[in-house]
Design an enzyme around this catalytic site. Sequence first.
Site, PDB file in Angstrom:
ATOM      1  N   LYS A  85       0.843  -1.194   0.000  1.00 36.38           N
ATOM      2  CA  LYS A  85       0.000   0.000   0.000  1.00 36.38           C
ATOM      3  C   LYS A  85       0.883   1.252   0.000  1.00 36.38           C
ATOM      4  O   LYS A  85       1.748   1.406   0.863  1.00 36.38           O
ATOM      5  CB  LYS A  85      -0.921  -0.004   1.218  1.00 36.38           C
ATOM      6  CG  LYS A  85      -1.881  -1.187   1.254  1.00 36.38           C
ATOM      7  CD  LYS A  85      -2.672  -1.252   2.548  1.00 36.38           C
ATOM      8  CE  LYS A  85      -3.597  -0.065   2.720  1.00 36.38           C
ATOM      9  NZ  LYS A  85      -4.425  -0.183   3.940  1.00 36.38           N
ATOM     10  N   ILE A  86       0.615   2.116  -0.963  1.00 38.54           N
ATOM     11  CA  ILE A  86       1.378   3.351  -1.111  1.00 38.54           C
ATOM     12  C   ILE A  86       0.419   4.540  -1.064  1.00 38.54           C
ATOM     13  O   ILE A  86      -0.526   4.609  -1.861  1.00 38.54           O
ATOM     14  CB  ILE A  86       2.137   3.385  -2.452  1.00 38.54           C
ATOM     15  CG1 ILE A  86       3.037   2.156  -2.616  1.00 38.54           C
ATOM     16  CG2 ILE A  86       2.930   4.674  -2.589  1.00 38.54           C
ATOM     17  CD1 ILE A  86       4.250   2.139  -1.732  1.00 38.54           C
TER      18      ILE A  86
END
Length: 220
Positions: A85-86
Amino acid sequence: MELYLDTANVAEVERLAHIFPIAGVTTNPSIIAASKESIWEVLPRLQKAIGDEGILFAQTMSRDAQGMVEEAKRLRDAIPGIVVKIPVTSEGLAAIKILKKEGITTLGTAVYSAAQGLLAALAGAKYVAPYVNRVDAQGGDGIRTVQELQALLEMHAPESMVLAASFKTPRQALDCLLAGCESITLPLDVAQQMLNTPAVESAIEKFEHDWNAAFGTTHL
């Protein structure tokens, strides 16, 4: 349609994995911090709880693109197949582009607008996570955001998919699915609320009462 649990509670994941048709587990830094366990200890346990076919998500902590990429590689090395997750910031978009080339699957997170989500998808994120309830809390329309993002991805980035997050009620989750959302992640309390309807227990008790009155047993 894919259903995920948004938690780092391994015991609850193990329990609910036998009940719900879950595709995997999503986490974030706040969820991991609340577990009081090292991320490097809890992630393998979560993966074991959901099985080899379950998809696990974990988030980077760095604020710059290079740091995000380095942390993503560490996560990938620890849990092959993990989705990283960014946060969808300017640095995050740069990181997503690099990770796409590196073959590391990403989710664009902290999405508050359809435009922001589309940029994440165009950069190479497989999943995009709009924050439904948080958008509502800021005076926006979370479901509308999901609808707009879903439409944009279908037209311009069909290889990406919406994974809606930040729910406070089952109704919000159902409205997302009715809007065409392909995947959602639910906190434990909302997942339980979907199942624990008082009227269901009352109906079952009535069936047992009537059966026992007629046949002296509550079994077939």
